[in-house]
Write a protein that holds these residues in place. Structure first.
Motif, mmCIF file in Angstrom:
data_model
loop_
_atom_site.group_PDB
_atom_site.id
_atom_site.type_symbol
_atom_site.label_atom_id
_atom_site.label_comp_id
_atom_site.label_asym_id
_atom_site.label_seq_id
_atom_site.Cartn_x
_atom_site.Cartn_y
_atom_site.Cartn_z
ATOM 1 N N GLU A 38 4.269 129.125 8.582
ATOM 2 C CA GLU A 38 4.725 129.950 9.908
ATOM 3 C C GLU A 38 3.476 130.700 10.346
ATOM 4 O O GLU A 38 3.791 131.232 11.439
ATOM 5 C CB GLU A 38 5.859 130.883 9.430
ATOM 6 C CG GLU A 38 7.121 129.912 9.057
ATOM 7 C CD GLU A 38 7.712 129.087 10.217
ATOM 8 O OE1 GLU A 38 7.926 129.772 11.117
ATOM 9 O OE2 GLU A 38 7.850 128.030 9.921
ATOM 10 N N LEU A 39 2.520 131.093 9.551
ATOM 11 C CA LEU A 39 1.520 131.841 10.051
ATOM 12 C C LEU A 39 0.217 131.105 10.467
ATOM 13 O O LEU A 39 0.044 129.857 10.002
ATOM 14 C CB LEU A 39 1.047 132.878 9.017
ATOM 15 C CG LEU A 39 2.447 133.922 8.483
ATOM 16 C CD1 LEU A 39 1.651 135.067 7.615
ATOM 17 C CD2 LEU A 39 3.024 134.431 9.637
ATOM 18 N N GLU A 40 -0.605 131.806 11.272
ATOM 19 C CA GLU A 40 -1.861 131.070 11.699
ATOM 20 C C GLU A 40 -2.766 131.744 10.438
ATOM 21 O O GLU A 40 -3.048 132.376 10.161
ATOM 22 C CB GLU A 40 -2.211 131.860 13.102
ATOM 23 C CG GLU A 40 -3.536 131.258 13.744
ATOM 24 C CD GLU A 40 -3.073 129.918 14.253
ATOM 25 O OE1 GLU A 40 -4.210 129.010 14.353
ATOM 26 O OE2 GLU A 40 -2.108 129.805 14.732
ATOM 27 N N ALA A 41 -3.484 130.195 10.013
ATOM 28 C CA ALA A 41 -4.488 130.280 8.896
ATOM 29 C C ALA A 41 -5.930 130.489 9.539
ATOM 30 O O ALA A 41 -6.136 129.516 10.118
ATOM 31 C CB ALA A 41 -4.408 129.102 7.995
ATOM 32 N N THR A 42 -6.263 131.769 9.520
ATOM 33 C CA THR A 42 -7.790 131.948 9.994
ATOM 34 C C THR A 42 -8.523 131.424 8.757
ATOM 35 O O THR A 42 -9.849 131.247 9.295
ATOM 36 C CB THR A 42 -7.932 133.424 10.374
ATOM 37 O OG1 THR A 42 -7.750 134.053 9.321
ATOM 38 C CG2 THR A 42 -7.022 133.880 11.539
ATOM 39 N N ASP A 43 -8.296 131.482 7.650
ATOM 40 C CA ASP A 43 -9.131 130.873 6.781
ATOM 41 C C ASP A 43 -8.461 130.667 5.443
ATOM 42 O O ASP A 43 -7.367 131.194 5.114
ATOM 43 C CB ASP A 43 -10.210 132.184 6.090
ATOM 44 C CG ASP A 43 -11.450 131.587 5.277
ATOM 45 O OD1 ASP A 43 -11.542 130.705 5.282
ATOM 46 O OD2 ASP A 43 -12.196 132.810 4.712
ATOM 47 N N GLY A 44 -9.064 129.640 4.517
ATOM 48 C CA GLY A 44 -8.290 129.147 3.461
ATOM 49 C C GLY A 44 -7.467 128.195 3.585
ATOM 50 O O GLY A 44 -7.204 127.516 4.868
ATOM 51 N N CYS A 45 -6.772 127.493 2.888
ATOM 52 C CA CYS A 45 -5.744 126.734 2.797
ATOM 53 C C CYS A 45 -4.709 126.708 2.169
ATOM 54 O O CYS A 45 -4.553 127.664 0.779
ATOM 55 C CB CYS A 45 -6.424 125.447 2.595
ATOM 56 S SG CYS A 45 -7.034 125.048 0.745
ATOM 57 N N VAL A 46 -3.368 126.392 2.432
ATOM 58 C CA VAL A 46 -2.056 126.564 1.443
ATOM 59 C C VAL A 46 -1.655 125.104 1.370
ATOM 60 O O VAL A 46 -1.685 124.013 2.118
ATOM 61 C CB VAL A 46 -0.948 127.003 2.382
ATOM 62 C CG1 VAL A 46 0.181 127.041 1.359
ATOM 63 C CG2 VAL A 46 -1.459 128.594 2.731
ATOM 64 N N THR A 47 -1.472 124.655 -0.143
ATOM 65 C CA THR A 47 -0.933 123.498 -0.490
ATOM 66 C C THR A 47 0.514 123.442 -1.416
ATOM 67 O O THR A 47 0.518 124.290 -2.119
ATOM 68 C CB THR A 47 -2.007 122.746 -1.487
ATOM 69 O OG1 THR A 47 -3.133 122.599 -0.669
ATOM 70 C CG2 THR A 47 -1.625 121.348 -1.819
ATOM 71 N N MET A 48 1.355 122.912 -1.087
ATOM 72 C CA MET A 48 2.657 122.752 -1.647
ATOM 73 C C MET A 48 2.879 121.369 -1.960
ATOM 74 O O MET A 48 2.601 120.426 -1.520
ATOM 75 C CB MET A 48 3.904 123.275 -0.949
ATOM 76 C CG MET A 48 3.876 124.768 -0.747
ATOM 77 S SD MET A 48 5.314 125.292 0.205
ATOM 78 C CE MET A 48 5.443 124.409 1.691
ATOM 79 N N GLN A 49 3.684 121.488 -3.453
ATOM 80 C CA GLN A 49 4.176 120.120 -3.922
ATOM 81 C C GLN A 49 5.624 119.922 -3.661
ATOM 82 O O GLN A 49 6.395 120.538 -3.767
ATOM 83 C CB GLN A 49 3.928 120.041 -5.432
ATOM 84 C CG GLN A 49 4.238 118.556 -6.090
ATOM 85 C CD GLN A 49 4.128 118.908 -7.529
ATOM 86 O OE1 GLN A 49 3.599 119.625 -8.121
ATOM 87 N NE2 GLN A 49 4.379 117.929 -8.393
ATOM 88 N N ASP A 50 5.935 118.819 -3.052
ATOM 89 C CA ASP A 50 7.204 118.375 -2.559
ATOM 90 C C ASP A 50 8.308 119.319 -1.843
ATOM 91 O O ASP A 50 7.608 119.654 -0.984
ATOM 92 C CB ASP A 50 8.008 117.737 -3.887
ATOM 93 C CG ASP A 50 8.683 116.694 -4.031
ATOM 94 O OD1 ASP A 50 8.829 116.159 -2.853
ATOM 95 O OD2 ASP A 50 9.275 116.430 -4.890
ATOM 96 N N THR A 51 9.434 119.272 -1.991
ATOM 97 C CA THR A 51 10.446 119.796 -1.042
ATOM 98 C C THR A 51 10.544 121.313 -1.216
ATOM 99 O O THR A 51 10.496 121.811 -2.531
ATOM 100 C CB THR A 51 11.724 119.044 -1.252
ATOM 101 O OG1 THR A 51 12.240 119.160 -2.846
ATOM 102 C CG2 THR A 51 11.787 117.577 -0.902
ATOM 103 N N VAL A 52 10.860 121.907 -0.241
ATOM 104 C CA VAL A 52 11.080 123.401 -0.368
ATOM 105 C C VAL A 52 12.538 123.611 0.323
ATOM 106 O O VAL A 52 13.185 123.191 1.226
ATOM 107 C CB VAL A 52 10.056 124.059 0.532
ATOM 108 C CG1 VAL A 52 10.225 125.599 0.663
ATOM 109 C CG2 VAL A 52 8.684 123.604 0.400
ATOM 110 N N ALA A 53 12.818 124.751 -0.300
ATOM 111 C CA ALA A 53 14.369 125.375 0.092
ATOM 112 C C ALA A 53 13.940 126.894 0.677
ATOM 113 O O ALA A 53 13.100 127.422 -0.491
ATOM 114 C CB ALA A 53 15.341 125.459 -0.819
ATOM 115 N N TYR A 54 14.401 127.432 1.562
ATOM 116 C CA TYR A 54 14.139 128.836 1.696
ATOM 117 C C TYR A 54 15.314 129.592 2.193
ATOM 118 O O TYR A 54 16.196 129.138 2.898
ATOM 119 C CB TYR A 54 13.075 128.710 3.222
ATOM 120 C CG TYR A 54 12.795 129.904 3.800
ATOM 121 C CD1 TYR A 54 12.199 131.152 3.305
ATOM 122 C CD2 TYR A 54 12.911 130.066 5.112
ATOM 123 C CE1 TYR A 54 11.776 132.075 3.924
ATOM 124 C CE2 TYR A 54 12.550 131.305 5.789
ATOM 125 C CZ TYR A 54 12.132 132.494 4.894
ATOM 126 O OH TYR A 54 11.711 133.634 5.874
#
Length: 1515
Positions: free
Chosen positions: A692-708
């Motif tokens: 949901e945020l603007e990534a100015t640097d770096g990276c995000v990795t998730m595995q499989d499905t998400v519930a929030y």
């Protein structure tokens, strides 16, 4: 239909050229009309052939691209082919017979060979097209129907010629040609009849095979162009109440699936093209800048880009709908050709009346010509309107779909730029303005052309005198401009007051409980009525100016006529004003006036649509989420469930980073707690993980499905079950486990329909804790791999939170197996049980590790724990010491010493949180689970009662003079027309007419007096509407404010706001306007009938049956139209609600990857709305077509009877009759529309008066009670066997409560959620009357007092502070009872004096809506200051200091003890520790008194109060 227009235009020009070869003396100037043999056998025969050959290439291309399946060989098709082959044989037999005659030496011209050959070949082409239509699934052909109609007309000419020839010379002279002609005419008639019928539906059609599909597709061509296929629904609507199932599903070509997919494709194409051009322009600009180009060019480029932001949208609309719009424009142009042909035919008809020697058949020809031209004009005009409305509906579908899809991808920066209200406005107001442009756009260029044509025709009639009309227009222009400008100022003033009133009304309804608690209803009613008075004053002035502008518009026809005739007759005595000049000019001036009035509407529509297009384009161009911000790996090869590497994130590109240098790895199946101070970035971290945020640097990795689970609970307006399933299949076992773990079982047991119970809009019927638990259950039910939980425990009680942690989130909860949990929390006592903790400080990870590791480091996390515990109450003994850093941690934070909750404990804690619902809702819920109900609508037509109520509200005495003034002004209009007819009939002596000055003066005087009469009757109706508005609004406001709290719990605020806004707007403006129009058209119709009957009395024989038909059409239309409008309005609300829900919960939808399901629901809701809108649009076309046909019928009969009685009829009277009859189509149409609008909007009168019949509170004041008495004096409260029930049918909320509270005593009221704490206060303030028993205050039974007499003597400080928009002084002292010195003293005692003194306006400082420019703590302190001013003998506190810091809380508690030492204070405790210093504590359980004693004794008893202290960690 679409390929007929160019062909018709070609044929018309082709025919007019060839007609020059006809000898017209043989036709016109004989008693029996005739045509030359050459003309009949060539031109007449060739016209149908030319038409079909011109249409063929276009139509065949259309057939090839519109394959609807094929139709089996039906009897109709076989009959068409058999008759066609016989016709071909007949045509070529004619050719062979001619060849044989030629061989016998009989002389024959080439036309004898060519015509039958051409006709035969064309018939073969017609048969080919018939077969092609069958193969392509065309059930009824318009192209071929018109061909056979033209062929039949040509055959009829030949047939009549042969009959005439046989009568003159005998049948046997040329028997072969006689027989073939008769056979040909019969066969063509047979083909014409067959082509009027509908063939079988096609096989293998791609169209929807729904048995309830729209009948238009399977109706005949004639039924389509007259809209008679719609008659079935009208009949059904007149006989019964219509439901959605009675309507046809939306057609495939109009469905969201088709339209929105197409729109998305076109928008992407147009948008990408524009982006490329902008990038190219930016590159070139950069080059120019480097070479030193002036900055002015950059500014110009920027302005151009701003103005051209709507161009991609326009290109998209043109690419989608341009061709269809051009075809509709062709219809309108052809309609105008017929429109201007009518005055020409009228001119010829009046010449015929004047010429006694003219043959009678000529009059009949002109009469039927006017009828035919009127019918053709109607067909093409209504086809234009139909196409525009269908186009508008498709455009609305496209825009709504694009806007909805945009909502799902908007970035956080974009969400700040657009609110829910603005988005709803885009798909309601702005789309409507673009739809209006579709209808009005052609007026911007066609209206000037119409005006020019009118002047050309007037010049032909009156010469240069026609130009004086321009002078009249120029004279009226500044007058109308001044009136319009002044009226717009009044309207702006009115709208400003209306907005103020709406804002105040919204505040009153939103905070009605507080207003009733303090007894402020009268004060706020006076405020609303004060604003309303100013609003109605502006409305009254606006209505007077509106009457003047209407008189100016209607009188312009008279003024133009008067000036033109004056100049024409006075300039030259030889200028004779005969019937032709007078009444044809009048007809042309009516057309001119319509075009002149249409032009500003068109320009205004274009300007407004331009603004709306820019708004829409700006929204669609808003920044979208970057799909690459967070990537999901579904391969399962990644060890960590969540990985962030060197991540720096911001909410938008323009803002500074909210998270910096984030390195985080969350192991699969672990429980990670994220803690930190407010604003540290905890929620931002979850948003970064979700992308949901603007990534100015770096990276995000998730595995499989998400519930929030978001921090602010988001629920859908659907059943509890649907909210939890969230699109998944029902698994009963898993569902029960989830609801049990989330502590929802007790709630489901108390809900009327259990899990099927409906949750209200925005969860209005759930408590905050229930909403959060439903959110949590939704996430758990998804069986996702990763759970992101944003402080889900904050909204629930401590013991419920503990239950949820143990059964869902913790090491032994439902999510313990392989599910990764990231939990943002402020609940410190669960931290020892989590696997890892991340501590955030100012957007950076300060520390990470297990609970014990972080405590041992004695770093920022340990400091955070110390500060957190310092804010708590003093810890009781018993918590184990943990060295220097742990010795201050309370037992509440030591889970090992926490007493686990039993099932009964949880049940009692959450079982009665829900707000009671209305009995109607309960019954509905009991059967189907429904809770919120749609607004009440009345099917069918509105009764006379509502209109009678409106008339009575306006004043009965007003209506008799109003109707009389309408009759008088219409009588003057009749006299003016009759005077003109006598003037036109005045004989000419020596080339001049006698007394033209006198004729002109009387004509002018009648027109002027009529204008005054029109102003009087119009102003009377409109001002009567203002009086009615005042009375009805007063009734509405009084009835709502007198209603009990139960009414407001049962009635959604939206329904009430609808009454005060939309319904009152209809009463203010729409009903008076439409009533004025309807009365005007009614008297106008009576005048036209009178004129026709006076001129031709026999016409009454035709008028009576046509009027009966008119009444039948009106009945069918109004009944169905009113129902369709109500259904359409009801179907619109779910679209807007769905948009609002999606906008608020878009992050949850994206997290669950559930966008497509929500898009499908949006498509369904839009299609359901279009399903109702389409029949509504067709109903209007059905009405207009049939009424205009009726009007044309009246014109026909007026003309026919004028021909019959022309020996006794003067040209002036005939012109008077026909010129008025030509207006009847518009009058009939608009009269029905006006009445329909009245019926539709009179529903608003019913709805406004609906609350007359609802239950009301007891009287606010009672005379004779407490007169001159000081009461209460001590504040002694006594409950005597008191029971309270919110409604009959519900269980008692309080049961046989008997307790005495001494004066000046400080009492704490505690108990589990739903025990009845708030019910005590409800009963004490009589928000709900007692079921039995009584409450006495200082010996006075409160049931014997007026409501305000009681409530103004008790002060309540609620948990949620309420601030109204207005000055700070008004918020502190709404009744204006105290001096400034008193107010400053109260502010000083509540620690607010310094803050207020530093404000620019101090006490006059303007608080915004809901006090948004004050902090929550400041708002709570203002409420405390308000209570201090009253210094009531009884004070009720409901967690009044929950929102202030610890130091201020201590000071306020001390101040309350000092200032209210002589008052009885009741403190409702949600946290037990807040009432430990009270004199006595009242403990409630299940509506009964469980314990009542001092805190010390209750603790020693170790009863319920002791258990509550245990659960709160205080013992």
């Amino acid at each position: 239909m679409r390929f007929l227009f160019p062909a018709l235009l070609c044929i018309m020009s082709f025919t007019s050229a060839l007609f020059l070869f006809q000898d017209w003396n043989q036709t016109w100037h004989t008693n029996i009309p005739g045509l030359t043999w050459c003309f009949k056998s060539s031109i007449i025969a060739w016209i149908p052939c030319a038409y079909l050959w011109i249409c063929f290439p276009f139509y065949y291309w259309y057939l090839r691209h519109r394959n609807k399946g094929y139709i089996r060989m039906s009897h109709i098709f076989k009959a068409k082919m058999v008759l066609g082959f016989i016709l071909v044989i007949l045509c070529f037999s004619n050719v062979f017979f001619m060849v044989w005659e030629k061989s016998q030496g009989i002389p024959r011209t080439p036309a004898f060979f060519i015509s039958p050959a051409v006709v035969g070949i064309t018939t073969v082409l017609a048969l080919f097209l018939t077969q092609a239509e069958r193969m392509m699934g065309i059930q009824s052909s318009g192209v071929l129907l018109i061909y056979w109609l033209l062929s039949f007309v040509a055959a009829l000419v030949m047939f009549s010629s042969k009959i005439q020839h046989a009568l003159e010379r005998g049948f046997l002279e040329d028997h072969f040609h006689h027989v073939t002609t008769y056979l040909y005419a019969g066969l063509v008639l047979g083909e014409l009849v067959l082509f009027c019928l509908v063939d079988h539906p096609p096989f293998f059609s791609k169209a929807d095979n729904n048995p309830n599909q729209c009948p238009e597709a399977s109706s005949s061509f004639l039924s389509k162009i007259t809209y008679w296929w719609f008659s079935g629904l009208l009949w059904k609507g007149s006989q019964q109440a219509l439901g959605v199932d009675d309507l046809w599903p939306v057609r495939k070509q109009d469905s969201s699936e088709e339209i929105v997919t197409w729109a998305e494709r076109e928008w992407k194409k147009c948008h990408s093209t524009t982006q490329q051009k902008m990038e190219s322009a930016t590159f070139k600009k950069g080059q120019k800048t480097e070479t030193g180009t002036a900055e002015a060019e950059e500014t110009e480029a920027l302005l151009q880009s701003k103005h051209s932001q709507s161009r991609p949208l326009l290109r998209m609309f043109w690419g989608m709908f341009g061709t269809y719009f051009l075809l509709s424009t062709v219809c309108l142009v052809i309609c105008d050709v017929f429109l201007f042909s009518t005055p020409k035919v009228l001119s010829l008809f009046l010449k015929f009346i004047e010429d006694e020697a003219a043959p009678s058949w000529l009059g009949y020809f002109y009469a039927f010509s006017m009828f035919l031209l009127g019918c053709l004009q109607t067909l093409f005009e209504q086809r234009y309107m139909y196409m525009c409305l269908v186009l508008g509906l498709r455009l609305r579908t496209a825009v709504t779909g694009l806007v909805y899809r945009k909502i799902l991808v908007m970035s956080n920066a974009s969400r700040k730029a657009a609110t829910t209200g603005e988005i709803v406005n885009l798909v309601s107001v702005d789309v409507q303005k673009i739809m209006d442009l579709i209808i009005y756009f052609n007026g911007t260029w066609l209206a000037p052309i119409r005006i020019i044509i009118c002047f050309v025709f007037l010049w032909q009639l009156l010469g240069p005198s026609a130009l004086t009309a321009i002078a009249v227009f120029l004279f009226l222009l500044p007058l109308n401009f001044v009136i319009t400008k002044k009226r717009s100022q009044f309207q702006e003033t009115q709208m400003k007051h209306k907005d103020e009133r709406a804002k105040l009304t919204n505040e009153i309804l939103s905070n009605i409980k507080v207003i009733k608690l303090y007894g402020w209803e009268k004060t706020f009613m006076e405020k609303v009525l004060g604003i309303r008075k100013q609003e109605l004053q502006a409305l009254k002035r606006s209505q007077i100016l509106f009457s003047a502008s209407l008189v100016s518009f209607h009188s312009s026809t008279f003024l133009i006529t008067f000036v033109m005739f004056a100049v024409y007759t006075l300039v030259d005595n030889t200028h004779v004003l005969d019937a032709e000049k007078a009444f044809v000019s009048l007809t042309l001036i009516n057309i001119l006036n319509t075009a002149h009035s249409f032009l500003p509407f068109s320009i205004n529509a274009a300007v407004q649509a331009k603004v709306s297009l820019n708004r829409l384009a700006a929204f669609l161009n808003l920044e979208e989420l970057n799909s690459e911000s967070s990537s999901r790996n579904t391969s399962g090869c990644v060890q960590a469930s969540i990985t962030i590497r060197n991540g720096t994130f911001c909410w938008s590109k323009e803002t500074s980073p909210c998270l910096r240098s984030i390195d985080l790895s969350v192991a699969q199946g672990s429980l990670l707690a994220v803690v930190g101070q407010v604003g540290a970035g905890k929620s931002s971290l979850l948003a970064a993980v979700l992308g949901e945020l603007e990534a100015t640097d770096g990276c995000v990795t998730m595995q499989d499905t998400v519930a929030y689970v978001p921090q602010q609970a988001w629920v859908l307006n659907a059943s509890v079950e649907d909210n939890i399933l969230f699109g998944k299949e029902m698994d009963e076992t898993w569902f029960n486990r989830v609801t049990e773990a989330c502590a929802l079982h007790p709630d489901l047991e108390t809900f009327p329909a259990g899990q099927k119970s409906e949750i209200g809009e925005k969860g209005i019927n759930l408590s905050g804790g229930q909403k959060q638990r439903v959110n949590l259950a939704r996430a758990v039910y998804q069986k996702a791999s990763i759970y992101l939980l944003d402080d889900p425990l904050s909204a629930v009680d401590a013991h419920v939170g503990q239950h949820i942690f143990e059964h869902v989130l913790g090491p032994s909860g439902l999510l313990k197996d392989k599910q990764t949990r990231v939990l943002v929390t402020h609940t410190i006592n669960i931290l020892p049980q989590v696997d890892n903790i991340v501590f955030l400080v100012d957007g950076m990870i300060s520390e990470t590790g297990s609970y014990q590791e972080l405590l041992q480091r004695n770093g920022a996390f340990a400091d955070f724990l110390r500060s957190h515990v310092t804010a708590e109450e003093k810890p009781p003994a018993g918590c184990a010491a943990m060295g220097d850093t742990k010795g201050i941690i309370t037992t509440g934070n030591c889970p090992s010493q926490e007493k686990p909750l039993s099932g009964d404990s949880v049940k009692s804690a959450v079982g009665r949180e829900t707000i009671p619902v209305s009995p109607d809702c309960t019954r509905a819920a009991g059967s189907g689970g429904g809770l919120t109900k749609a607004e009440r609508t009345r099917p069918g037509r509105v009764g006379a009662g509502a209109l009678g109520a409106y008339v009575r509200a306006a004043g009965r005495a007003l209506w008799a003079p109003t109707l009389l003034s309408f009759a008088c002004q219409q009588a003057l209009a009749f006299s003016r027309g009759y005077w003109l007819s006598r003037w036109a009939d005045e004989p000419v002596h020596n080339g001049t007419q006698q007394h033209p000055e006198l004729r002109l003066a009387v004509f002018g005087a009648l027109g002027a007096v009529q204008a005054l009469g029109r102003f009087a009757c119009t102003a009377a109706v409109l001002l009567g509407g203002v009086l009615a508005s005042h009375q009805l609004f007063l009734q509405l406001l009084s009835n709502v404010m007198r209603s009990p709290m139960l009414f407001f719990e049962q009635t959604p605020i939206g329904h009430l706001l609808n009454r005060f806004s939309r319904d009152m707007d209809a009463v203010d403006s729409v009903i008076p306007d439409k009533l004025k129009s309807m009365l005007g058209f009614l008297f106008n119709l009576l005048e036209i009938y009178l004129v026709i009957v006076v001129a031709t009395p026999w016409a009454a024989m035709a008028i009576v049956p046509l009027t009966v038909l008119y009444a039948a059409f009106q009945h069918f239309y109004v009944s169905t139209s009113c129902q369709l409008r109500c259904m359409e309005a009801a179907s619109r609300s779910p679209i807007y609600s769905h948009i609002s829900e999606t906008f608020q919960g878009s992050s949850v939808i994206r997290a669950h990857k559930d966008q497509q399901r929500f898009i499908s629901k949006s498509n369904f809701l839009v299609d359901e709305n279009q399903r109702i809108c389409f029949p509504g649009a067709v109903a209007d076309r059905w009405l207009a077509t049939n009424l205009e046909f009726l009007g044309n019928g009246i014109v026909l009969f007026a003309a026919l009877f004028a021909v019959v009685g022309r020996t006794q009829l003067s040209p002036g009277i005939a012109g008077f009759s026909l010129s008025y009859a030509l207006q009847i189509t518009g009058v009939l149409n608009w009269m029905v529309r006006s009445w329909t609008e009245i019926e539709h909007n009179t529903v608003s009168v019913e709805r406004v008066r609906e609350y007359l019949r609802t239950p009301k509170e007891a009287p606010w004041t009672l005379n004779g009670k407490l007169q001159g008495q000081v009461w209460p004096t001590e504040g002694r409260i006594e409950f005597r066997n008191y029971s309270l029930c919110y409604r009959p049918g519900l269980e008692l909320a309080l049961r046989c409560v008997s307790v005495t509270i001494n004066g000046h005593e400080k009492i704490g009221i505690t108990g589990r959620t739903g025990a009845g704490k708030s019910s005590l206060v409800v009963g004490l303030l009589r928000l709900v009357e007692a079921a039995e028993g009584a409450i006495l205050i200082d010996g006075q039974d409160i049931a014997q007092l007026g409501i305000h007499d009681l409530r103004t003597k008790i002060t309540v400080i609620p948990q949620d502070p309420v601030i109204f928009s207005g000055s700070l002084r008004m918020n502190l002292d709404p009744l204006n009872q105290y001096t400034d010195a008193d107010i400053w003293t109260a502010l000083e005692l509540t620690q607010l004096k310094t803050f207020v003194a530093d404000l620019p306006e101090q006490l006059e400082y303007k608080c915004t809506d809901q006090g948004e420019n004050l902090s929550t703590g400041q708002k709570q302190l203002v409420c405390l200051a308000r209570a201090l001013l009253q210094k009531a003998k009884i004070l009720i506190l409901d967690e009044a200091t929950a929102a202030v810091d610890l130091e201020t809380d201590v000071q306020i508690q001390s101040m309350l003890r000092t200032q209210f030492r002589d008052s009885t204070v009741l403190t409702i405790a949600h946290r037990v520790n807040t009432v430990l210093d009270c004199d006595r504590i009242l403990v409630l359980e299940n509506g009964r008194i469980a314990e009542f004693d001092t805190p010390e004794h209750l603790t020693a008893q170790k009863g319920l109060f002791y258990r509550l202290m245990e659960e709160s960690g205080l013992v």
